[in-house]
Design an enzyme around this catalytic site. Structure first.
Site, PDB file in Angstrom:
ATOM      1  CG  ASP A 178      -1.647   1.276   1.429  1.00 20.97           C
ATOM      2  OD1 ASP A 178      -2.402   1.647   0.512  1.00 20.97           O
ATOM      3  OD2 ASP A 178      -1.471   1.919   2.479  1.00 20.97           O
ATOM      4  CG  LEU A 179       1.750   5.437  -2.345  1.00 24.07           C
ATOM      5  CD1 LEU A 179       3.142   4.978  -2.738  1.00 24.07           C
ATOM      6  CD2 LEU A 179       1.106   6.219  -3.500  1.00 24.07           C
ATOM      7  CE1 TYR A 180      -1.147   9.080  -1.699  1.00 21.02           C
ATOM      8  CE2 TYR A 180      -2.486   7.270  -2.538  1.00 21.02           C
ATOM      9  CZ  TYR A 180      -1.797   8.456  -2.744  1.00 21.02           C
ATOM     10  OH  TYR A 180      -1.753   9.001  -4.004  1.00 21.02           O
TER      11      TYR A 180
ATOM     12  NE  ARG B  25      -5.228   8.270   4.923  1.00 19.39           N
ATOM     13  CZ  ARG B  25      -5.074   7.503   3.858  1.00 19.39           C
ATOM     14  NH1 ARG B  25      -5.407   7.961   2.652  1.00 19.39           N
ATOM     15  NH2 ARG B  25      -4.578   6.291   3.957  1.00 19.39           N
TER      16      ARG B  25
ATOM     17  CB  SER C 144      -1.875   2.964  -4.422  1.00 23.78           C
ATOM     18  OG  SER C 144      -2.405   4.164  -3.916  1.00 23.78           O
ATOM     19  CG  ASN C 145      -7.864   2.717  -2.706  1.00 26.75           C
ATOM     20  OD1 ASN C 145      -8.048   1.721  -3.402  1.00 26.75           O
ATOM     21  ND2 ASN C 145      -8.326   2.816  -1.468  1.00 26.75           N
TER      22      ASN C 145
END
EC number: 3.8.1.2
Length: 232
Positions: free
Chosen positions: A10-12, A41, A118-119
Protein backbone atom coordinates in the site's frame (compact mmCIF):
# COMPACT_ATOMS: atom_id res chain seq x y z
CA UNK A 1 9.00 -17.15 3.54
CA UNK A 2 10.53 -19.06 0.63
CA UNK A 3 7.12 -19.32 -1.00
CA UNK A 4 6.88 -15.49 -1.17
CA UNK A 5 7.98 -14.30 -4.61
CA UNK A 6 6.63 -10.75 -4.61
CA UNK A 7 5.49 -7.98 -2.28
CA UNK A 8 2.65 -5.52 -2.93
CA UNK A 9 2.78 -2.39 -0.79
CA UNK A 10 0.00 0.00 0.00
CA UNK A 11 1.20 3.56 -0.63
CA UNK A 12 -0.60 6.06 1.59
CA UNK A 13 0.30 5.69 5.25
CA UNK A 14 2.41 2.59 4.60
CA UNK A 15 5.34 3.81 2.53
CA UNK A 16 4.48 7.51 2.75
CA UNK A 17 3.34 9.69 5.64
CA UNK A 18 -0.04 11.16 4.69
CA UNK A 19 0.32 13.73 7.46
CA UNK A 20 3.38 15.28 5.85
CA UNK A 21 0.75 17.61 4.35
CA UNK A 22 0.41 19.22 7.79
CA UNK A 23 3.02 21.88 6.96
CA UNK A 24 1.02 23.12 3.98
CA UNK A 25 -2.20 22.95 6.00
CA UNK A 26 -0.56 24.93 8.80
CA UNK A 27 0.56 27.65 6.39
CA UNK A 28 -2.99 28.06 5.18
CA UNK A 29 -4.73 27.56 8.54
CA UNK A 30 -2.29 28.59 11.32
CA UNK A 31 -2.69 26.57 14.48
CA UNK A 32 -5.16 24.18 12.82
CA UNK A 33 -2.95 22.28 10.38
CA UNK A 34 -3.04 18.94 12.17
CA UNK A 35 -6.79 19.15 12.65
CA UNK A 36 -7.29 19.84 8.94
CA UNK A 37 -4.96 17.02 7.91
CA UNK A 38 -6.66 14.49 10.20
CA UNK A 39 -10.21 15.25 9.10
CA UNK A 40 -9.15 15.52 5.47
CA UNK A 41 -7.65 12.03 5.53
CA UNK A 42 -10.69 10.63 7.36
CA UNK A 43 -13.10 12.02 4.77
CA UNK A 44 -10.84 10.99 1.88
CA UNK A 45 -11.07 7.37 3.01
CA UNK A 46 -14.81 7.60 3.69
CA UNK A 47 -15.46 9.00 0.23
CA UNK A 48 -13.55 6.20 -1.51
CA UNK A 49 -15.47 3.56 0.45
CA UNK A 50 -18.84 5.20 -0.06
CA UNK A 51 -18.28 5.68 -3.78
CA UNK A 52 -17.35 2.02 -4.09
CA UNK A 53 -20.57 1.03 -2.30
CA UNK A 54 -22.65 3.35 -4.49
CA UNK A 55 -20.82 2.37 -7.70
CA UNK A 56 -20.04 6.06 -8.29
CA UNK A 57 -16.31 5.99 -8.93
CA UNK A 58 -14.23 9.14 -9.29
CA UNK A 59 -10.45 9.41 -9.39
CA UNK A 60 -8.50 9.54 -6.17
CA UNK A 61 -7.56 13.15 -6.97
CA UNK A 62 -11.24 14.07 -7.13
CA UNK A 63 -12.03 12.22 -3.91
CA UNK A 64 -9.11 14.00 -2.24
CA UNK A 65 -10.31 17.40 -3.40
CA UNK A 66 -13.90 16.68 -2.36
CA UNK A 67 -12.69 15.61 1.09
CA UNK A 68 -10.65 18.80 1.47
CA UNK A 69 -13.56 21.01 0.48
CA UNK A 70 -15.81 19.22 2.99
CA UNK A 71 -13.17 19.59 5.70
CA UNK A 72 -12.87 23.32 5.18
CA UNK A 73 -16.63 23.84 5.11
CA UNK A 74 -17.02 21.74 8.26
CA UNK A 75 -14.36 23.76 10.08
CA UNK A 76 -15.64 27.08 8.75
CA UNK A 77 -12.55 27.89 6.67
CA UNK A 78 -12.61 29.73 3.35
CA UNK A 79 -10.92 27.81 0.55
CA UNK A 80 -10.48 29.33 -2.89
CA UNK A 81 -9.51 27.29 -5.94
CA UNK A 82 -5.86 28.35 -5.82
CA UNK A 83 -5.46 27.29 -2.19
CA UNK A 84 -7.26 24.03 -2.91
CA UNK A 85 -4.80 23.27 -5.71
CA UNK A 86 -1.79 24.01 -3.50
CA UNK A 87 -3.05 21.76 -0.71
CA UNK A 88 -4.05 18.90 -3.02
CA UNK A 89 -0.67 19.10 -4.74
CA UNK A 90 0.92 18.43 -1.35
CA UNK A 91 -0.45 14.88 -1.67
CA UNK A 92 1.86 14.43 -4.67
CA UNK A 93 4.91 15.31 -2.57
CA UNK A 94 4.38 13.19 0.51
CA UNK A 95 7.45 12.21 2.52
CA UNK A 96 8.50 8.58 2.54
CA UNK A 97 9.06 7.09 5.96
CA UNK A 98 12.86 7.15 6.52
CA UNK A 99 13.40 3.39 6.45
CA UNK A 100 11.52 2.88 3.20
CA UNK A 101 14.10 3.59 0.44
CA UNK A 102 16.95 1.45 1.85
CA UNK A 103 14.65 -1.42 2.82
CA UNK A 104 13.05 -1.54 -0.61
CA UNK A 105 16.52 -1.91 -2.12
CA UNK A 106 17.34 -4.72 0.29
CA UNK A 107 14.17 -6.57 -0.64
CA UNK A 108 14.86 -6.14 -4.36
CA UNK A 109 18.38 -7.44 -3.84
CA UNK A 110 16.82 -10.64 -2.52
CA UNK A 111 15.22 -11.19 -5.91
CA UNK A 112 11.71 -10.24 -4.85
CA UNK A 113 9.38 -8.46 -7.23
CA UNK A 114 7.95 -5.28 -5.71
CA UNK A 115 4.85 -3.27 -6.51
CA UNK A 116 2.67 -0.51 -5.20
CA UNK A 117 -1.03 -1.40 -5.05
CA UNK A 118 -2.87 1.81 -4.29
CA UNK A 119 -6.21 3.55 -4.45
CA UNK A 120 -4.32 6.41 -6.05
CA UNK A 121 -4.56 7.16 -9.76
CA UNK A 122 -1.66 6.28 -12.09
CA UNK A 123 -0.69 9.97 -12.09
CA UNK A 124 -0.74 10.36 -8.30
CA UNK A 125 1.15 7.11 -7.64
CA UNK A 126 3.78 7.98 -10.22
CA UNK A 127 4.19 11.49 -8.85
CA UNK A 128 4.52 10.39 -5.23
CA UNK A 129 7.14 7.69 -5.82
CA UNK A 130 8.89 9.76 -8.49
CA UNK A 131 9.22 12.82 -6.27
CA UNK A 132 10.67 10.59 -3.55
CA UNK A 133 13.23 9.13 -5.96
CA UNK A 134 12.16 5.50 -5.51
CA UNK A 135 10.37 4.76 -8.79
CA UNK A 136 13.07 2.33 -9.90
CA UNK A 137 12.57 0.15 -6.83
CA UNK A 138 9.23 -1.10 -8.15
CA UNK A 139 8.40 -3.53 -10.92
CA UNK A 140 4.80 -2.32 -11.02
CA UNK A 141 2.81 0.72 -9.95
CA UNK A 142 -0.74 -0.59 -9.73
CA UNK A 143 -3.73 1.74 -9.57
CA UNK A 144 -7.32 0.69 -8.98
CA UNK A 145 -8.41 2.88 -11.91
CA UNK A 146 -8.84 -0.04 -14.36
CA UNK A 147 -11.46 -1.72 -12.16
CA UNK A 148 -13.04 1.57 -10.99
CA UNK A 149 -13.51 0.42 -7.42
CA UNK A 150 -11.38 1.09 -4.38
CA UNK A 151 -9.71 -1.21 -1.91
CA UNK A 152 -10.82 -3.14 0.08
CA UNK A 153 -12.85 -4.58 -2.83
CA UNK A 154 -11.62 -7.96 -4.11
CA UNK A 155 -11.27 -6.64 -7.67
CA UNK A 156 -8.70 -4.12 -6.48
CA UNK A 157 -6.51 -6.80 -4.89
CA UNK A 158 -6.85 -8.99 -7.96
CA UNK A 159 -4.87 -6.41 -9.93
CA UNK A 160 -1.71 -7.47 -8.08
CA UNK A 161 -2.18 -11.10 -9.10
CA UNK A 162 -2.54 -10.00 -12.71
CA UNK A 163 0.49 -7.71 -12.64
CA UNK A 164 2.83 -10.23 -11.03
CA UNK A 165 1.42 -13.26 -12.82
CA UNK A 166 1.58 -15.14 -9.53
CA UNK A 167 -0.86 -16.91 -7.26
CA UNK A 168 -2.06 -14.74 -4.39
CA UNK A 169 -0.44 -17.09 -1.86
CA UNK A 170 2.96 -16.13 -3.31
CA UNK A 171 2.36 -12.38 -2.89
CA UNK A 172 2.94 -10.71 0.46
CA UNK A 173 0.67 -7.70 0.96
CA UNK A 174 1.85 -4.90 3.24
CA UNK A 175 -0.32 -2.11 4.63
CA UNK A 176 -0.45 0.17 7.66
CA UNK A 177 -4.22 0.46 7.30
CA UNK A 178 -6.15 -2.13 9.28
CA UNK A 179 -9.12 -2.06 6.88
CA UNK A 180 -6.72 -2.66 3.97
CA UNK A 181 -4.89 -5.52 5.66
CA UNK A 182 -8.28 -7.05 6.47
CA UNK A 183 -9.43 -6.83 2.86
CA UNK A 184 -6.17 -8.32 1.63
CA UNK A 185 -6.42 -11.16 4.12
CA UNK A 186 -9.96 -11.99 3.01
CA UNK A 187 -8.71 -11.96 -0.59
CA UNK A 188 -6.10 -14.56 0.33
CA UNK A 189 -2.83 -12.64 0.49
CA UNK A 190 -0.33 -13.39 3.24
CA UNK A 191 -0.45 -10.04 5.00
CA UNK A 192 1.80 -7.78 7.06
CA UNK A 193 0.19 -5.01 9.06
CA UNK A 194 2.60 -2.13 9.66
CA UNK A 195 1.52 -1.03 13.11
CA UNK A 196 3.72 2.00 13.81
CA UNK A 197 1.34 3.35 16.43
CA UNK A 198 0.99 0.20 18.52
CA UNK A 199 -2.74 0.04 17.82
CA UNK A 200 -5.21 -2.83 18.12
CA UNK A 201 -6.33 -4.50 14.92
CA UNK A 202 -9.80 -4.18 13.43
CA UNK A 203 -12.59 -6.54 14.58
CA UNK A 204 -13.72 -7.77 11.17
CA UNK A 205 -13.10 -11.49 11.26
CA UNK A 206 -9.47 -11.52 10.11
CA UNK A 207 -6.05 -10.95 11.64
CA UNK A 208 -2.81 -10.17 9.81
CA UNK A 209 -0.19 -12.87 9.51
CA UNK A 210 2.40 -10.47 10.91
CA UNK A 211 1.96 -7.39 13.10
CA UNK A 212 5.11 -5.32 12.53
CA UNK A 213 6.37 -1.95 13.77
CA UNK A 214 7.82 -0.86 10.44
CA UNK A 215 9.14 -1.78 7.01
CA UNK A 216 12.49 -2.66 8.61
CA UNK A 217 10.88 -5.69 10.20
CA UNK A 218 9.91 -7.15 6.84
CA UNK A 219 13.60 -7.51 6.01
CA UNK A 220 14.20 -9.16 9.38
CA UNK A 221 11.26 -11.46 8.69
CA UNK A 222 13.04 -12.78 5.61
CA UNK A 223 16.35 -12.94 7.51
CA UNK A 224 14.84 -15.09 10.25
CA UNK A 225 13.19 -17.38 7.70
CA UNK A 226 16.35 -18.18 5.72
CA UNK A 227 16.78 -21.90 5.55
CA UNK A 228 13.15 -22.52 6.48
CA UNK A 229 9.73 -21.90 5.00
CA UNK A 230 7.23 -21.32 7.80
CA UNK A 231 3.62 -21.60 6.81
CA UNK A 232 1.44 -18.52 6.65
Amino acid sequence: MKHIKAIAFDLYGTLFDVHSVIDQCEKRFPGRGREVSTLWRQKQLEYTWLRSLMNRYVTFEQATEDALRYTCRHLGFALDDAACTVLCDAYLRLQAFPEVPPRLRELRNRGLQLAVLSNGSPHSIGAVVGNAGIRDEFDHLISVDPVRVYKPHDRAYGLAEEAFGLARTSILFVSSNGWDATGARYFGFPTCWINRGGNVFEEMGQTPDWDLLGIDEIVRLFDSAEGSAPSV
